[in-house]
Design a protein around this motif. Structure first.
Motif, PDB file in Angstrom:
ATOM      1  N   UNK A   1       0.812  -1.224   0.000  1.00  0.00           N
ATOM      2  CA  UNK A   1       0.000   0.000   0.000  1.00  0.00           C
ATOM      3  C   UNK A   1       0.842   1.269   0.000  1.00  0.00           C
ATOM      4  N   UNK A   2       2.031   1.199   0.608  1.00  0.00           N
ATOM      5  CA  UNK A   2       2.896   2.378   0.600  1.00  0.00           C
ATOM      6  C   UNK A   2       3.340   2.757  -0.798  1.00  0.00           C
TER       7      UNK A   2
ATOM      8  N   UNK B   1       1.688   2.092  -3.573  1.00  0.00           N
ATOM      9  CA  UNK B   1       0.528   2.634  -4.281  1.00  0.00           C
ATOM     10  C   UNK B   1       0.279   4.093  -3.886  1.00  0.00           C
ATOM     11  N   UNK B   2       0.432   4.375  -2.598  1.00  0.00           N
ATOM     12  CA  UNK B   2       0.250   5.760  -2.140  1.00  0.00           C
ATOM     13  C   UNK B   2       1.275   6.675  -2.779  1.00  0.00           C
ATOM     14  N   UNK B   3       2.522   6.207  -2.841  1.00  0.00           N
ATOM     15  CA  UNK B   3       3.576   6.991  -3.482  1.00  0.00           C
ATOM     16  C   UNK B   3       3.240   7.240  -4.950  1.00  0.00           C
ATOM     17  N   UNK B   4       2.749   6.197  -5.638  1.00  0.00           N
ATOM     18  CA  UNK B   4       2.420   6.337  -7.058  1.00  0.00           C
ATOM     19  C   UNK B   4       1.319   7.372  -7.266  1.00  0.00           C
ATOM     20  N   UNK B   5       0.286   7.346  -6.397  1.00  0.00           N
ATOM     21  CA  UNK B   5      -0.810   8.310  -6.514  1.00  0.00           C
ATOM     22  C   UNK B   5      -0.311   9.726  -6.279  1.00  0.00           C
ATOM     23  N   UNK B   6       0.506   9.919  -5.229  1.00  0.00           N
ATOM     24  CA  UNK B   6       1.048  11.250  -4.930  1.00  0.00           C
ATOM     25  C   UNK B   6       1.925  11.749  -6.074  1.00  0.00           C
TER      26      UNK B   6
END
Length: 269
Positions: free
Chosen positions: A5-6, A8-13
């Protein structure tokens, strides 16, 4: 199963940071205020009308289209020769030559532009639209070579060999068999290099000698606060056109790979 999940969060940001300003661009293009700031004042299309009525914009657009069409044509033709030679034949020094062809991809564009300026002035060539085309061809040819190399690599060589066995010459085999099969890659190369040339600023600014060119024109207009909203309107249109051209180019690239039975290893979109 851990789905990171980390990550994925980085990719979204990362995507928001990268594309956020582009997504905000249309908001201010349709905003009824001359100052780019929140809150929005209301909906209007007057900035598009103001942009449309600017004669200097049309001169710059005309020159940019001449440059981009010439660049895309020359880069794609050169890319066909280089990619075909690289994929199909073995010759001394091929890795070195191909490395030099692809070198503009990694060189700082500012250095390339300054070097071209010094060389052209040193040999007595006056700066003009023609010199901008020369610079853009140098910058765009590596992209054409990369795209067309993939197209030529995905070809089934047995088709070419069968044509030669049936009595066709090498030239007619290339014209009747090879070119139709790689035509989606050629169209993709043309559209990508056209888009790159339209958007390019540094080489156009160095080698244009004050000629009205779209990217240079837009940069100059941002010196005047009253012109910023109409340039945002123009930017909105350019973003839309660029996305459409890149989508078409990717479609042709994937179609070419599927047509030749190759494997897609990645693309532009």
């Amino acid at each position: 199963m851990n789905r990171a999940p980390g990550l994925k969060t980085y990719a979204v940001i990362y995507l928001l940071f990268l594309y956020g300003p582009i997504l905000i661009l249309p908001l201010f293009a349709f905003n009824d205020a001359s100052i780019v700031a929140f809150p929005l004042a209301g909906f209007t299309t007057k900035w598009f009308a103001e942009m449309w009525a600017d004669p200097n914009l049309w001169k710059a657009l005309k020159n940019s289209l001449i440059i981009a069409l010439s660049t895309a044509t020359l880069s794609t033709v050169l890319g066909i020769f280089a990619a075909r030679s690289s994929v199909r034949y073995k010759w001394p020094g091929k890795p070195v030559v191909m490395g030099f062809i692809m070198l503009p991809l990694v060189l700082p564009e500012m250095i390339v532009a300054m070097s071209l300026l010094i060389v052209l002035l040193g040999i007595g060539i006056n700066l003009s639209i023609f010199t901008v085309i020369m610079g853009h061809v140098l910058m765009c040819t590596p992209f054409a070579v990369a795209i067309l190399t993939s197209a030529f690599q995905s070809l089934d060589r047995s088709l070419e060999e069968a044509a030669l066995d049936l009595g066709e010459s090498a030239a007619s085999t290339f014209r009747l068999i090879i070119l139709p099969l790689v035509m989606p890659g050629i169209l993709s190369s043309f559209l990508i290099t056209f888009t790159i040339s339209i958007d390019e600023f540094i080489v156009a600014n160095f080698l244009g000698s004050g000629q009205p060119i779209l990217s240079v024109y837009i940069f100059g207009q941002f010196r005047f606060p009253a012109k910023v909203p109409s340039m945002l309107a123009l930017g909105t249109i350019l973003v839309g056109v660029s996305v459409v051209l890149l989508a078409i180019a990717e479609y042709f690239r994937r179609r070419g790979i599927a047509r030749t039975g190759g494997k897609d290893t990645g693309g532009f979109l």
